[in-house]
Design an enzyme around this catalytic site. Structure first.
Site, PDB file in Angstrom:
ATOM      1  N   HIS A   1     -12.132  16.091  10.684  1.00  0.00           N
ATOM      2  CA  HIS A   1     -13.420  16.596  11.191  1.00  0.00           C
ATOM      3  C   HIS A   1     -13.515  18.106  11.024  1.00  0.00           C
ATOM      4  O   HIS A   1     -14.010  18.812  11.901  1.00  0.00           O
ATOM      5  CB  HIS A   1     -13.612  16.196  12.665  1.00  0.00           C
TER       6      HIS A   1
ATOM      7  N   ASP B   1      -8.767  12.960  16.136  1.00  0.00           N
ATOM      8  CA  ASP B   1      -9.267  11.614  15.846  1.00  0.00           C
ATOM      9  C   ASP B   1      -9.567  11.417  14.362  1.00  0.00           C
ATOM     10  O   ASP B   1      -9.827  12.364  13.624  1.00  0.00           O
ATOM     11  CB  ASP B   1     -10.539  11.333  16.659  1.00  0.00           C
ATOM     12  N   GLU B   2      -9.513  10.160  13.953  1.00  0.00           N
ATOM     13  CA  GLU B   2     -10.036   9.685  12.669  1.00  0.00           C
ATOM     14  C   GLU B   2      -9.549  10.479  11.465  1.00  0.00           C
ATOM     15  O   GLU B   2     -10.337  10.974  10.675  1.00  0.00           O
ATOM     16  CB  GLU B   2     -11.573   9.695  12.721  1.00  0.00           C
ATOM     17  N   VAL B   3      -8.231  10.576  11.348  1.00  0.00           N
ATOM     18  CA  VAL B   3      -7.647  11.281  10.206  1.00  0.00           C
ATOM     19  C   VAL B   3      -7.176  10.240   9.207  1.00  0.00           C
ATOM     20  O   VAL B   3      -6.272   9.462   9.504  1.00  0.00           O
ATOM     21  CB  VAL B   3      -6.453  12.153  10.663  1.00  0.00           C
TER      22      VAL B   3
ATOM     23  N   GLU C   1      -5.564   8.976  19.215  1.00  0.00           N
ATOM     24  CA  GLU C   1      -4.673   8.943  18.050  1.00  0.00           C
ATOM     25  C   GLU C   1      -3.447   9.835  18.258  1.00  0.00           C
ATOM     26  O   GLU C   1      -2.410   9.616  17.632  1.00  0.00           O
ATOM     27  CB  GLU C   1      -5.423   9.387  16.792  1.00  0.00           C
TER      28      GLU C   1
END
Ligand code: ACM
Length: 507
Positions: free
Chosen positions: A246, A309-311, A342
């Site tokens: 992000h 998050d969301e890597v 995460e």
């Protein structure tokens, strides 16, 4: 049975009430501060600011003295006051002749005046003079929160919300006794906080937003103004700089943060997972150190949120190493790290907080439960934000114009009818620091949009955070919640008239 307070949200912990007798606020009432320290006077000013326009009364703030008129409201700080329940505990005694609010800490007084304002008729919220009488039923309320962290998150990155918008949201959160506002200050679509040592983050990285509809950033002076405004309402600002993913706005601003040394273009779409800082370059940690140092200096609260998050572009090993280094950097600057769930892939310090966000409904609940269990195994505490329950950017139903639906539809009942401790197995009350309702702004451009998604669901989340679990029932809550519609109308709040709530007819 919940206590018989028909219109207070969140429901106080203990109430005894005399249903047949009333206190009436007289025109000559004063607000008496004991002692008249600046903090107590400030709380009294908040109360006066609610009561004066609608009652038309002068309501002077004064120290107690002989000859004080009957019917005064006493706001008293008392170090020997209610001990259980921490700084936010308060008692409120409404008798024939006076209203007495007592707390050990000014934050308890501030929470108490939110209860008091809700005990008056809805027209108390009007900014024009209204007809009384301004009556309260006689009652004694002893109140304290269940959870220490009762939060909301506002994503100011996908679309930017200016200082006045954030202040407006803070005021609305304060009415429901929330005490944390988490600001998601950076993402792929924009960087929103001035960092003096890396000026292109805002000179360039703040100019974009989703669809290029609304970019911008806070100067450090503006950010301090937000922090101070929140503090005067006993709300802690938790800043988030999301990393290592992000991060497109940062990567676009500084080519050296990219592994290939090439800056990508600014991003205005709504995909996730494609960006990452270059975790094998030393300059990345110089960058993180500078950002955390400047942010820590702007942050009186104990927490800094580093996302996580969301890597999708790193191995688990690379990711864990990065998170562990960042955790050390945060500690070096005297703060505690918060991260999305995460981060449980890394070795966490016991002071680190894990924000659980996936699942909560039918979808992906086993995976979410496993993550929560791993946080507990590591000895960290949880902030519960299960998307299928409290993501305020989820559509209410198929007809909702704004919002997304990847975690399903979230009606008022879904947002209320769950418990942060029992949602997943193996979690104890002490493992949960609290609850937070995130509001992601991919589809939200104005503060009006924000209100439409937050209200009424956020009032339910506030009650989950504050009130005892044992008598929370949606069928009772929705009756109480309905009476907030007329209040929101007076305050100009744009809210969703959910068919699950028996709203009174427009007055
Ligand atoms: C998240 O919703 N990516 C925390």
């Amino acid at each position: 049975m919940p206590p018989p307070l028909h219109h207070v949200v969140p429901m106080p912990a203990n109430v005894s009430m005399q249903s047949t007798r009333w206190f009436t606020l007289p025109a000559e009432a004063q607000i008496l501060v004991e002692p008249s320290t600046p903090q107590v006077v400030e709380v009294a000013e908040h109360l006066a600011a609610v009561l004066r326009p609608s009652t038309g009364y002068a309501l002077p703030i004064a120290a107690p003295a002989a000859g004080v008129p009957r019917g005064s409201v006493r706001v008293r700080l008392d170090p020997s006051g209610p001990a259980a329940g921490g700084d936010e505990a308060y008692t409120l005694d409404i008798t024939d002749t006076s209203v007495l609010l007592v707390a050990r800490h000014p934050s308890g007084l501030f929470r108490g005046i939110q209860t008091l304002r809700q005990l008056f008729p809805a027209s108390i919220e009007a900014r024009t003079r209204e007809r009384g009488p301004w009556r309260l039923r006689l009652a004694r309320i002893e109140d304290a929160p269940r959870f220490a962290w009762r939060g909301a998150m506002l994503d100011v990155s996908r679309h930017f919300f200016d200082v006045d918008d954030v202040k407006r949201y803070i005021d609305l959160l304060a009415k429901y006794k929330l005490n944390v506002l988490h600001l998601h200050l950076s993402d792929d679509q924009g960087w929103r906080i001035e960092i003096a040592s890396w000026p292109r983050l805002t000179e360039y990285g703040s100019t974009s937003s989703v669809n290029d509809e609304r970019g911008g950033f806070y100067t450090q002076a503006q950010y301090r103004e937000i922090v101070a405004y929140a503090a005067s309402r006993y709300i802690t600002i938790v800043p988030e700089i999301d990393m290592p993913g992000h991060t497109n706005a940062a990567l676009a601003s500084y080519p050296e943060l990219n592994c290939d040394g090439v800056a990508p273009p600014l991003y205005t779409g709504i995909k996730v997972g494609f960006s990452t800082l270059c975790v094998d370059k030393e300059i990345t940690y110089t960058f993180v150190d500078d950002v955390v140092r400047e942010l820590a200096a702007l942050t009186p609260g104990p927490w800094i949120h580093l996302g996580g998050d969301e890597v999708e572009k790193l191995t688990d090993e690379q990711y864990a190493r990065f998170v562990e280094r960042v955790q050390d950097i945060v500690a070096k600057h005297g703060k505690q790290m918060v991260g999305w769930e995460e981060i449980t892939k890394a070795r966490l310090a016991p002071t680190t907080l894990v924000q659980q966000w996936r699942g909560g409904g039918e979808k992906a609940t086993a995976a979410a439960a496993a993550v929560a269990a791993e946080a507990v195994r590591q000895g960290t505490r949880l902030i519960m934000s299960p998307a299928s329950r409290v993501y305020l950017d989820m559509k209410y139903d198929a007809t909702t114009a704004l919002g997304l639906n990847w975690a399903g539809f979230v009606e008022v009942r879904d947002a209320y009818d769950w418990d942060p401790v029992t949602l997943y197995p193996g979690i104890a009350e002490r493992d949960v620091l609290g609850v937070e309702a995130p509001l992601w702004s991919e589809t939200l451009v104005t503060i009006r949009d924000v209100e439409q998604m937050a209200f009424p669901r956020i009032a339910g989340v506030a009650e989950i955070g504050w009130s005892p679990a044992e008598w929370r029932r949606f069928d009772e809550f929705r009756q109480r919640l309905a009476l907030h519609g007329p209040r929101w109308e007076r305050l100009g709040v744009h809210y969703y008239r959910s068919p699950q709530v028996p709203w009174p007819r427009e007055e």
